[in-house]
Design an enzyme around this catalytic site. Sequence first.
Site, PDB file in Angstrom:
ATOM      1  N   SER A  63       0.813  -1.316   0.048  1.00  0.00           N
ATOM      2  CA  SER A  63      -0.031   0.009   0.039  1.00  0.00           C
ATOM      3  C   SER A  63       0.804   1.235  -0.052  1.00  0.00           C
ATOM      4  CB  SER A  63      -0.836   0.075   1.352  1.00  0.00           C
ATOM      5  OG  SER A  63      -1.849  -0.829   1.152  1.00  0.00           O
ATOM      6  N   HIS A 114      -2.693  -3.994  -6.128  1.00  0.00           N
ATOM      7  CA  HIS A 114      -3.323  -3.639  -4.933  1.00  0.00           C
ATOM      8  C   HIS A 114      -4.618  -3.740  -4.753  1.00  0.00           C
ATOM      9  CE1 HIS A 114      -3.889   0.020  -2.117  1.00  0.00           C
ATOM     10  NE2 HIS A 114      -3.085  -0.889  -1.408  1.00  0.00           N
ATOM     11  N   GLU A 135      -5.933  -1.838  -7.902  1.00  0.00           N
ATOM     12  CA  GLU A 135      -5.236  -0.928  -8.692  1.00  0.00           C
ATOM     13  C   GLU A 135      -4.003  -1.749  -9.188  1.00  0.00           C
ATOM     14  OE1 GLU A 135      -5.505   3.524  -6.230  1.00  0.00           O
ATOM     15  OE2 GLU A 135      -4.325   1.872  -5.260  1.00  0.00           O
ATOM     16  N   ASN A 149      -5.775   5.482  -1.823  1.00  0.00           N
ATOM     17  CA  ASN A 149      -5.639   5.694  -0.638  1.00  0.00           C
ATOM     18  C   ASN A 149      -5.017   7.440  -0.657  1.00  0.00           C
ATOM     19  OD1 ASN A 149      -6.298   3.552   0.565  1.00  0.00           O
ATOM     20  ND2 ASN A 149      -4.152   2.702   0.245  1.00  0.00           N
TER      21      ASN A 149
HETATM   22  P1  NAI Z   1      -0.672  -8.908   8.016  1.00  0.00           P
HETATM   23  O1  NAI Z   1      -0.060  -8.191   9.265  1.00  0.00           O
HETATM   24  O2  NAI Z   1      -2.213  -8.912   8.577  1.00  0.00           O
HETATM   25  O3  NAI Z   1      -0.223  -9.991   7.350  1.00  0.00           O
HETATM   26  C1  NAI Z   1       0.970 -10.284   6.903  1.00  0.00           C
HETATM   27  C2  NAI Z   1       1.428 -11.821   6.916  1.00  0.00           C
HETATM   28  O4  NAI Z   1       2.615 -11.973   6.313  1.00  0.00           O
HETATM   29  C3  NAI Z   1       1.576 -12.283   8.435  1.00  0.00           C
HETATM   30  O5  NAI Z   1       0.614 -13.449   8.514  1.00  0.00           O
HETATM   31  C4  NAI Z   1       2.917 -12.798   8.549  1.00  0.00           C
HETATM   32  O6  NAI Z   1       3.404 -13.906   9.364  1.00  0.00           O
HETATM   33  C5  NAI Z   1       3.269 -13.164   7.035  1.00  0.00           C
HETATM   34  N1  NAI Z   1       4.750 -12.941   6.613  1.00  0.00           N
HETATM   35  C6  NAI Z   1       5.548 -11.799   7.208  1.00  0.00           C
HETATM   36  N2  NAI Z   1       6.930 -12.367   6.469  1.00  0.00           N
HETATM   37  C7  NAI Z   1       6.654 -13.201   5.793  1.00  0.00           C
HETATM   38  C8  NAI Z   1       7.570 -13.806   4.799  1.00  0.00           C
HETATM   39  N3  NAI Z   1       8.929 -13.390   4.741  1.00  0.00           N
HETATM   40  N4  NAI Z   1       7.247 -15.174   4.599  1.00  0.00           N
HETATM   41  C9  NAI Z   1       5.922 -15.326   4.550  1.00  0.00           C
HETATM   42  N5  NAI Z   1       5.073 -15.011   5.319  1.00  0.00           N
HETATM   43  C10 NAI Z   1       5.366 -13.515   5.915  1.00  0.00           C
HETATM   44  O7  NAI Z   1      -0.692  -7.654   6.787  1.00  0.00           O
HETATM   45  P2  NAI Z   1      -1.772  -7.154   5.920  1.00  0.00           P
HETATM   46  O8  NAI Z   1      -2.625  -6.174   6.582  1.00  0.00           O
HETATM   47  O9  NAI Z   1      -2.427  -8.215   5.349  1.00  0.00           O
HETATM   48  O10 NAI Z   1      -0.954  -6.413   4.746  1.00  0.00           O
HETATM   49  C11 NAI Z   1      -0.152  -7.331   3.937  1.00  0.00           C
HETATM   50  C12 NAI Z   1       0.374  -6.142   2.783  1.00  0.00           C
HETATM   51  O11 NAI Z   1      -0.910  -5.884   2.028  1.00  0.00           O
HETATM   52  C13 NAI Z   1       1.167  -4.964   3.180  1.00  0.00           C
HETATM   53  O12 NAI Z   1       2.044  -4.628   2.095  1.00  0.00           O
HETATM   54  C14 NAI Z   1       0.055  -3.980   3.164  1.00  0.00           C
HETATM   55  O13 NAI Z   1       0.597  -2.716   2.822  1.00  0.00           O
HETATM   56  C15 NAI Z   1      -0.723  -4.341   1.908  1.00  0.00           C
HETATM   57  N6  NAI Z   1      -2.217  -3.875   2.217  1.00  0.00           N
HETATM   58  C16 NAI Z   1      -2.869  -3.825   3.382  1.00  0.00           C
HETATM   59  C17 NAI Z   1      -4.319  -3.427   3.391  1.00  0.00           C
HETATM   60  C18 NAI Z   1      -5.054  -3.666   4.609  1.00  0.00           C
HETATM   61  O14 NAI Z   1      -6.112  -2.939   4.650  1.00  0.00           O
HETATM   62  N7  NAI Z   1      -4.675  -4.315   5.479  1.00  0.00           N
HETATM   63  C19 NAI Z   1      -4.985  -2.943   2.196  1.00  0.00           C
HETATM   64  C20 NAI Z   1      -4.213  -3.012   1.160  1.00  0.00           C
HETATM   65  C21 NAI Z   1      -2.817  -3.732   1.034  1.00  0.00           C
END
Ligand code: NAI
Length: 642
Positions: free
Chosen positions: A414, A435, A447, A485
């Site tokens: 994001s 995205h 996106e 965003n």
């Molecule tokens: P989250 O913190 O809920 O999940 C991240 C997951 O990745 C965790 O389960 C973690 O264990 C895993 N992880 C971390 N490092 C790892 C690795 N090296 N190998 C495998 N798994 C790994 O994060 P979330 O909120 O899902 O965000 C993920 C991405 O999506 C970020 O880049 C964020 O900017 C983007 N994003 C988030 C939104 C939201 O509303 N939360 C909306 C759109 C994009």
Amino acid sequence: MMKHFLVEHDRDDLAWVTFDKAGESTNTLSAETMEEFAELLDHLKKQSLRGVIVRSGKASGFIAGADVAEFIAIKTPGEAMSLVRRGWSTFQKLAALPFPTVALVKGFCMGGGLELALACRYRIAVDDPATRFALPEVMLGIIPAWGGMMRLPRVVGPNAALDMMLTGRAIDGKRAKRMGLVDALVPERVMHNAARSMMMEAPAARKLPFAQNLLMMPVMRHFVAVGARKQVLKRARPEHYPAPYSIIEHWEKHDGDPFAMEPTHPHSIAAISQHPTTGNLIRIFGLQERMKSLGKQSSFIAKRVHVVGAGTMGGDIASWCVLRGLTVTLQDQSPQKLAPAMERAADLFERRLRDRRLVRDALDRLIPDVTGAGVRGADVVIEAIFENLAVKQALFATIESQAKPTALLASNTSSLKLADIGATMRDPTRLVGIHFFNPVAQLQLVEIVAGERTAPRWPEDAAAFVRAIDKLPLPVKDSPGFLVNRVLGPYMAAAFRMLEEGMQPEMLDKAATEFGMPMGPIELADVVGLDICLAAGRAISGESPGSNESPARLVNLVAAKKFGKKSGEGYYRWENGKPVKTAAGNIPAGVTERLISPYIAEAKKAVAEGIVSDADLADAGLIFSTGFAPFRGGPMHYAATL
Ligand code: NAI
């Protein structure tokens, strides 16, 4: 000589009418096709036939509805009325044929197409997931005036009919059979025999059950209408969206006759054809079609997807792809980290598929993958791990060395710059941003981010992939916050600022929803998560975490681990998934303006900077993500009309 219809007579004296619109892959009811159909009906009427079977010559489906391009061209109430009259009288001719008629439906049967089918004595549906019935007119701000408002309640009863007409919801074959919309649901291989026997046997047309019939009586209609209006009021204000109220009024007072209402009545067709909402909704439909056509240049087809990171986003992206028929390997660091995503996926499949076998097949297509073995076989790899540049860079080094050379390599980031994530790749031209928005299953927009070095083929393939999973792709430039965003940022900041001034959260939310936003900014912040809002705000504004420019109350809530909905408390306290709100006070003059104008100003800036290719796409993108008041036609369009 007919151009769009083919008529074949068989030895049983049945006429098989095949609708096959010339030069198009989809059947739509344009002025020309309707005229030809009307002539054909005049001709058939004079023959002695056992029956007429109407079917489609297109693989794509039965009939998609009226030709929307012709609505866009409508300027005057007179033009609107003549379009209505054309469809109404043609379908009256069909209904008045002196022999049995059946619509043989495989695939979509929408809008005017369903009104045509309703004018037949019988309907047969092919049992196929693609078979779907709907009257989606209301979503375009118009009403099913070619006989639908009159005939549908007689076939399925007023409650079910109003539900279909007021929501535009599509019904599958099984449901259509259960509710009596179709007389038979048959496997494709016997569809023609089924139509033939129905014509030969000509059973008595289905009658509504007694209780349903009772609801059709004038006194009872009134009560049904009152209930329906109450339901609609929860979702749409009459001054913003007149069409659903018009449908109820037409059915209640005029039995669905579109010509009976005074043209001066605010719910008459003449009136709603001139209402700005109608033009705006039809315009948005056109923009949606435009987004759907993005990615058509690419022949990219994905079968296997590998998602890294099974958190909020990764887990839901994976389950969505599975729901759309793909096979997905989902990677995270341990089985424990994968478990919640697998549970949520099972939930989604149960809700959406409602068939044990289909749910089981979907679960089989979602493969937990702790080692990351799935990368090698994947056509698309989507990274959705936490927002950390170095870790993402390291991950892409591995992915790049293992993935197929044709595989699409994408990040869901994001707030990081795509170019930075790709900087350490051997071939940075491969990296693209895909995205998604949270919640993935609900928000249509995705996106597609092209970084400075991304080669043009990848965003095109990404758009094709996004279409294949039934989302709307919006190509954007690699710039902080991309489009959505970025535009939300100043709007949310304005809301937070007003909170700091002591304004009531309920009042701010009310100002936004009265303007036409689906949810107020404070409730939205609680839903998204205040931690995420704070981080996103800082990332977009370039503020460092140590500084104190962010709204104090937001910073304090996050420090107290009050993240909003997910932790049970944020600006609101949350009970059973709902914010506990007190009554909102009156909205002081200027508040709505202070809230909305930063949104619009930022949208204008983003367009001027070329973050999206043009203002129309900005409008579409912001409507299908932030839900910007659709009846206002999008922020850029709204600003232009001010
Ligand atoms: P989250 O913190 O809920 O999940 C991240 C997951 O990745 C965790 O389960 C973690 O264990 C895993 N992880 C971390 N490092 C790892 C690795 N090296 N190998 C495998 N798994 C790994 O994060 P979330 O909120 O899902 O965000 C993920 C991405 O999506 C970020 O880049 C964020 O900017 C983007 N994003 C988030 C939104 C939201 O509303 N939360 C909306 C759109 C994009």
